[in-house]
Design an enzyme around this catalytic site. Structure first.
Site, mmCIF file in Angstrom:
data_model
loop_
_atom_site.group_PDB
_atom_site.id
_atom_site.type_symbol
_atom_site.label_atom_id
_atom_site.label_comp_id
_atom_site.label_asym_id
_atom_site.label_seq_id
_atom_site.Cartn_x
_atom_site.Cartn_y
_atom_site.Cartn_z
ATOM 1 N N PHE A 15 0.785 -1.226 0.000
ATOM 2 C CA PHE A 15 0.000 0.000 0.000
ATOM 3 C C PHE A 15 0.819 1.280 0.000
ATOM 4 O O PHE A 15 0.277 2.363 0.140
ATOM 5 C CB PHE A 15 -0.974 -0.011 1.175
ATOM 6 C CG PHE A 15 -1.912 -1.167 1.084
ATOM 7 C CD1 PHE A 15 -3.022 -1.098 0.274
ATOM 8 C CD2 PHE A 15 -1.650 -2.338 1.752
ATOM 9 C CE1 PHE A 15 -3.875 -2.166 0.142
ATOM 10 C CE2 PHE A 15 -2.493 -3.419 1.636
ATOM 11 C CZ PHE A 15 -3.606 -3.339 0.819
ATOM 12 N N GLY A 16 2.114 1.175 -0.147
ATOM 13 C CA GLY A 16 2.895 2.394 -0.179
ATOM 14 C C GLY A 16 4.373 2.115 -0.083
ATOM 15 O O GLY A 16 4.818 0.974 -0.194
ATOM 16 N N VAL A 18 8.358 2.924 1.731
ATOM 17 C CA VAL A 18 9.028 3.204 2.994
ATOM 18 C C VAL A 18 10.341 3.940 2.701
ATOM 19 O O VAL A 18 11.092 3.530 1.808
ATOM 20 C CB VAL A 18 9.296 1.893 3.784
ATOM 21 C CG1 VAL A 18 9.985 2.178 5.096
ATOM 22 C CG2 VAL A 18 7.992 1.132 4.025
ATOM 23 N N GLU A 82 10.207 3.303 13.953
ATOM 24 C CA GLU A 82 11.601 3.003 14.284
ATOM 25 C C GLU A 82 12.265 2.415 13.032
ATOM 26 O O GLU A 82 11.640 1.642 12.299
ATOM 27 C CB GLU A 82 11.595 1.959 15.413
ATOM 28 C CG GLU A 82 12.936 1.502 15.862
ATOM 29 C CD GLU A 82 12.813 0.460 17.012
ATOM 30 O OE1 GLU A 82 11.694 0.133 17.451
ATOM 31 O OE2 GLU A 82 13.866 0.007 17.459
ATOM 32 N N ASP A 127 -0.139 -12.817 13.129
ATOM 33 C CA ASP A 127 0.493 -12.916 11.807
ATOM 34 C C ASP A 127 2.016 -12.860 11.945
ATOM 35 O O ASP A 127 2.687 -12.190 11.185
ATOM 36 C CB ASP A 127 -0.027 -11.797 10.894
ATOM 37 C CG ASP A 127 0.255 -12.093 9.415
ATOM 38 O OD1 ASP A 127 0.416 -13.281 9.068
ATOM 39 O OD2 ASP A 127 0.312 -11.137 8.624
ATOM 40 N N LYS A 129 5.426 -14.036 11.237
ATOM 41 C CA LYS A 129 6.110 -14.822 10.196
ATOM 42 C C LYS A 129 7.387 -14.048 9.868
ATOM 43 O O LYS A 129 7.489 -12.852 10.198
ATOM 44 C CB LYS A 129 5.223 -14.966 8.955
ATOM 45 C CG LYS A 129 4.715 -13.650 8.424
ATOM 46 C CD LYS A 129 3.807 -13.822 7.235
ATOM 47 C CE LYS A 129 3.215 -12.479 6.860
ATOM 48 N NZ LYS A 129 2.373 -12.484 5.714
ATOM 49 N N ASN A 132 7.399 -10.440 8.693
ATOM 50 C CA ASN A 132 6.957 -9.386 9.607
ATOM 51 C C ASN A 132 7.949 -9.150 10.746
ATOM 52 O O ASN A 132 7.635 -8.463 11.710
ATOM 53 C CB ASN A 132 5.594 -9.727 10.203
ATOM 54 C CG ASN A 132 4.488 -9.591 9.173
ATOM 55 O OD1 ASN A 132 4.686 -8.947 8.145
ATOM 56 N ND2 ASN A 132 3.349 -10.189 9.429
ATOM 57 N N ASP A 145 4.342 -4.868 11.687
ATOM 58 C CA ASP A 145 3.074 -5.140 11.006
ATOM 59 C C ASP A 145 2.001 -5.719 11.920
ATOM 60 O O ASP A 145 1.770 -6.934 11.950
ATOM 61 C CB ASP A 145 3.281 -6.064 9.786
ATOM 62 C CG ASP A 145 2.092 -5.963 8.840
ATOM 63 O OD1 ASP A 145 1.054 -5.399 9.248
ATOM 64 O OD2 ASP A 145 2.194 -6.438 7.697
ATOM 65 N N THR A 162 -0.860 -16.163 7.529
ATOM 66 C CA THR A 162 -0.341 -16.825 6.331
ATOM 67 C C THR A 162 -0.385 -18.332 6.567
ATOM 68 O O THR A 162 -0.144 -18.774 7.677
ATOM 69 C CB THR A 162 1.116 -16.380 6.110
ATOM 70 O OG1 THR A 162 1.144 -14.971 6.233
ATOM 71 C CG2 THR A 162 1.634 -16.792 4.767
HETATM 72 P P1 AMP Z 1 5.901 -2.949 4.181
HETATM 73 O O1 AMP Z 1 5.074 -1.891 3.545
HETATM 74 O O2 AMP Z 1 5.764 -3.012 5.670
HETATM 75 O O3 AMP Z 1 5.707 -4.306 3.518
HETATM 76 O O4 AMP Z 1 7.433 -2.549 3.920
HETATM 77 C C1 AMP Z 1 7.998 -2.394 2.645
HETATM 78 C C2 AMP Z 1 9.491 -2.624 2.730
HETATM 79 O O5 AMP Z 1 10.095 -1.691 3.626
HETATM 80 C C3 AMP Z 1 9.888 -4.011 3.239
HETATM 81 O O6 AMP Z 1 11.034 -4.434 2.519
HETATM 82 C C4 AMP Z 1 10.238 -3.782 4.675
HETATM 83 O O7 AMP Z 1 11.199 -4.691 5.108
HETATM 84 C C5 AMP Z 1 10.784 -2.373 4.677
HETATM 85 N N1 AMP Z 1 10.471 -1.720 5.960
HETATM 86 C C6 AMP Z 1 9.243 -1.470 6.452
HETATM 87 N N2 AMP Z 1 9.312 -0.840 7.637
HETATM 88 C C7 AMP Z 1 10.633 -0.678 7.898
HETATM 89 C C8 AMP Z 1 11.372 -0.103 8.987
HETATM 90 N N3 AMP Z 1 10.745 0.430 10.021
HETATM 91 N N4 AMP Z 1 12.722 -0.102 8.916
HETATM 92 C C9 AMP Z 1 13.349 -0.651 7.861
HETATM 93 N N5 AMP Z 1 12.730 -1.225 6.812
HETATM 94 C C10 AMP Z 1 11.380 -1.238 6.829
#
Ligand code: AMP
Length: 291
Positions: A15-16, A18, A82, A127, A129, A132, A145, A162
């Site tokens: 959904f977006g 990071v 964080e 969830d 896994k 996460n 997550d 999952t």
């Molecule tokens: P997500 O939208 O949570 O699936 O995250 C997308 C990508 O960003 C994945 O590769 C995560 O591992 C990475 N990611 C998400 N949150 C963080 C975080 N707080 N610090 C470092 N990497 C992150």
């Protein structure tokens, strides 16, 4: 957004995106998770995001990824998280193949501590896994997550999670409680040590059948100690009330013998090198428009 300098792009979720960011006033480095409202509308994701925010914001534990703040403008919802510099545990596990008993025990002890904290706050993650689970620069595990988490001290009925990590009571659509997270710890402990989850099968239906029958077997390679197998066997128990409690996991001889009390298995010299590399990759710039 103007409070932050935006750094490197970290990754993309459903959904977006990071991004690494630095809060200008404090200099504090964080991860910004940017979700577009149009996508939230399209996939009817509001409840998931709201749950993630409400639950994660109330949690403060060294092995739970902190959600410091959130804000939104016309187009986006932004979570200030964080920063977990070593990324997904999943990728580390896939690269390594499987972990040593020391590393596996350290992660399981970290997870048990974090889940005990969550359960005390009436939060069941549901969830857990490897995807996460994130790792910070020190190599400490962080649960992330909380979109599927539930705030409850009663039994619940929703099917989520999952499939490889699902507890039998969730597959059988029975009421379930915090013991689903204990089952998942058994699955993860097996996966850390052997490289793949215990009930894996080509067809999803076969995996589900194997879970419900607790069709558990330990391969001869890699070689795993009998104490580790004992812990896994005591967690992968069909009757949820008979699974080892989180407190008893911490007291288990295999955990006592192998887990690093600091929660990190990274050697000091590797840590020093990685910190230097990570700092040089920050290179902040003001690219708000790109976010
Ligand atoms: P997500 O939208 O949570 O699936 O995250 C997308 C990508 O960003 C994945 O590769 C995560 O591992 C990475 N990611 C998400 N949150 C963080 C975080 N707080 N610090 C470092 N990497 C992150």
């Amino acid at each position: 957004m103007a409070d932050f300098e935006i750094g490197k792009y970290i990754g993309e979720g459903k959904f977006g995106k990071v991004y690494l960011a630095r809060e200008k006033q404090s200099g504090y480095v964080v991860a910004l998770k940017v979700t577009y409202k149009a996508k939230l509308e399209k996939y009817r994701f509001h409840a998931h995001l709201r749950r993630e925010i409400e639950i994660q914001h109330g949690l403060d534990h060294p092995n739970v990824l902190r959600l410091f703040a959130w804000f939104h403008d016309e187009e986006r919802v932004v979570l200030v998280l964080e920063y977990a510099a070593r990324g997904e545990l999943y990728k580390v596990l896939r690269t390594a193949g499987h972990f040593s008993e020391r590393t596996a025990a350290t992660y399981i002890a970290s997870l048990a501590g974090a889940l005990a904290y969550c359960h005390k706050k009436q939060v069941i993650h549901r969830d857990i896994k490897p995807e996460n689970l994130l790792l910070d620069i020190e190599g400490r595990l962080k649960i992330a997550d909380f979109g599927w988490a539930a705030r409850s001290n009663a039994k619940r009925h929703t099917l989520c999670g999952t499939i490889d990590y699902l507890a039998p009571e969730m597959i059988e659509k029975k009421a379930h409680d915090h013991a689903v997270d204990n089952w998942t710890l058994g699955i993860l402990c097996y996966e850390f040590l052997y490289g793949s989850p215990p009930f894996e099968a080509d067809e999803q239906d076969d995996t589900l059948r194997r879970i419900v029958r607790v069709d558990l077997a330990f391969p001869s390679t890699p070689s795993v100690s009998s104490e580790a197998k004992d812990l896994i066997t005591k967690l992968l128990v069909k009757d949820s009330s008979k699974r080892l409690s989180l407190e008893d996991i911490m007291k288990h001889p295999w955990i006592r013998k192998n887990a690093e009390p600091s929660g990190s298995c990274i050697k000091q010299k590797d840590l020093a090198r990685d910190k230097v590399n990570d700092n040089s990759s920050f290179c902040f710039y003001r690219a708000y428009e790109d976010v």
